[in-house]
Scaffold this active site. Sequence first.
Site, short mmCIF file in Angstrom:
data_model
loop_
_atom_site.label_atom_id
_atom_site.label_comp_id
_atom_site.label_asym_id
_atom_site.label_seq_id
_atom_site.Cartn_x
_atom_site.Cartn_y
_atom_site.Cartn_z
N ASN A 135 0.85 -1.19 0.00
CA ASN A 135 0.00 0.00 0.00
C ASN A 135 0.89 1.24 0.00
OD1 ASN A 135 -1.89 2.00 0.35
ND2 ASN A 135 -2.90 1.05 2.11
N ASN A 140 -5.95 6.51 -1.10
CA ASN A 140 -6.95 5.96 -2.03
C ASN A 140 -7.62 4.69 -1.51
OD1 ASN A 140 -5.16 3.80 -2.52
ND2 ASN A 140 -4.30 4.72 -4.37
N ASP A 141 -7.41 4.38 -0.24
CA ASP A 141 -8.01 3.16 0.33
C ASP A 141 -9.53 3.27 0.42
OD1 ASP A 141 -5.44 2.34 0.58
OD2 ASP A 141 -5.41 2.25 2.77
N ASP A 328 -7.53 -13.97 -19.43
CA ASP A 328 -8.22 -14.82 -18.46
C ASP A 328 -9.23 -15.74 -19.15
OD1 ASP A 328 -8.86 -15.35 -15.58
OD2 ASP A 328 -10.82 -14.56 -16.18
N GLU A 357 -5.05 -18.17 -20.55
CA GLU A 357 -5.33 -19.08 -19.45
C GLU A 357 -6.29 -20.17 -19.95
OE1 GLU A 357 -7.18 -19.25 -14.92
OE2 GLU A 357 -8.17 -18.16 -16.54
#
Length: 612
Positions: A135, A140-141, A328, A357
């Site tokens: 972090n 910006n949390d 993905d 993937e």
Amino acid sequence: MNRHLLVSLLIAFFVTNLHAANDIKVEPAFWWSGMKNSEVQLMVYGKNISDYRPSIDYPGVYISSVVGLESPNYLLIYINVADAQPGNFNITFTQGKKSFTYPYELKARKQDAAELQGFNASDVLYLIMPDRFANGDPSNDNIPMKMPYKVDRNDPNARHGGDLAGIEKHLDYIEDLGVTAIWLNPVLENDMEGGSYHGYATTDYYRVDPRFGTNEEYVQLIEKTNQRGMKVVMDMIFNHCGSDHPWMKDIPSRDWFNHLDKYVETNHHKEAYFDPYASKYDWDVMMNGWFVPSMPDLNQKNPHVAKYLIQNSIWWIEYSGVNGIRQDTYPYADVDMMADWCREVMNEYPNYNIVGEAWMNYTIGSAYWQTGSKLNFGKDTELKSVMDFRLMNIASEAFHDDSEWGSGLRAISEHMGYDYVYPNIYNVLRFLENHDTDRFLPAMPTNLDAYKQSMAFLLTIPGIPQLYYGEELLMNGNKQKSDGYIRLDVPGGWPGDTENHFTVSGRSDLQNEAWDFTQTLLKWRKGNDVIAYGKMKHFIVNQGVYVYERSLNGKSVLVMLNGRTSEVNLPLDRYAEVLCGKKSGKDIITGRTITLDKEVKLAPKEVLVMEM
């Protein structure tokens, strides 16, 4: 006309124009001149925008088609910019006597944009889940988003606050470790209830999630990583978006998604592509079913959806200079569209790389997906790189085998024997663990026997190795409770952490031993063409010892792995064809010179990586 009335009408006209222009959204926000594919799709979103007719008056730019969708709030404008120079122009939207303009920009490409280098077998990828690494910007949390979420590091399934700034602040650590590329789990906006910390439920394809940073900060991270001689790989998802994507709030058309009327979950039967007995029903559920209820299944057979996704990926490459893509859930999207996508990307960037993937349990299933495969009935996927999930499936048990005869290494050597099915083994991503799997280490080890053997093996066989963040720090565990337990924070990445595993002093002796071992191999591998591109020759496991050679242009590296828990005196006569009369080799791990006469003595679980 009264002068004051005229002024009032003009003001009202311009205010109306300004209001209309500000109330629409155009994706992408800008494009580039000089691209090989000159057609650009502009998705315009705004209230009743389909009632308006667009026009453009700019040299070299013309509208080839305009498509209205079922929702009146969408308009697709296809423009051609083949002969256009960089510059700014207006798109004029007209409805009867009403009109407004929207400014648009064609940027100039960087001179060497098309020469962008993708990752390859000379690289080692380091996979990072941004929310869990470090972090660097606590501000910006907890920021306002449309959907509620919480930041709670005590909850493995909540957001923890990791971000792009945290990764940037630890580039020294990553570079010092010796990896050459960073693969980030998805960084795009996931404005989902609960937070979708993992990133796989996109709600805005053109915006970095603000809890990770900004688009500009993402570009900055790539630039700073590139300046250190390292690459960045972007994780993308074409199969699905997040259920809180604006497309689900105002559906463009019924065929934008699959199974909107009634929820159908995929059966994950990826073998349906080559299963000679697969039913049409199972095929449809596999292809068109949703991954989970929070991830609506996009219909890539819709040409407008396909164009949007293909164009979005090219936009990110051109805008950010990102060095590669990991796609993905590759088999879950429409196979023809995905082949078109690969062709489009490689057409613009011939030196690029994409890894898909395709999570198959057996080697032959993985090889099916690689371009040039003779296994896919002549229907080339165009996919350059695939992933070796079979190795991941067997690695932990095989290398943790403590039987007297080292039988675990037999499974590893047998696995390598199936490499023949890959059209290009040097474009196969190899790994022991990732963000979706149990950690290679089931618990904190008491010794590094299994770790060292697996790491030496991974970093010396053909292919592109991938490490998962924390692997070098002996992160361990499984996802029996939830995925959050295999996506733990790196201690020291958050302000106020009492431990700091990014530093030598903050790690245990065993962690430092693992870190140093890994760093030694990684630094040695960097720029080592013998390991990146050399041929491999191996011998069946003898007395519990697995021996193989990598060779290129007269240079060779000999690897010996003793799988037994006891000492072995290994006769060398059977290895004459790779020894070629050489009587010694230098072990790159310890720096020792190893005498290779009639036999070599190997300590229990010993690893030798010898330059001959």
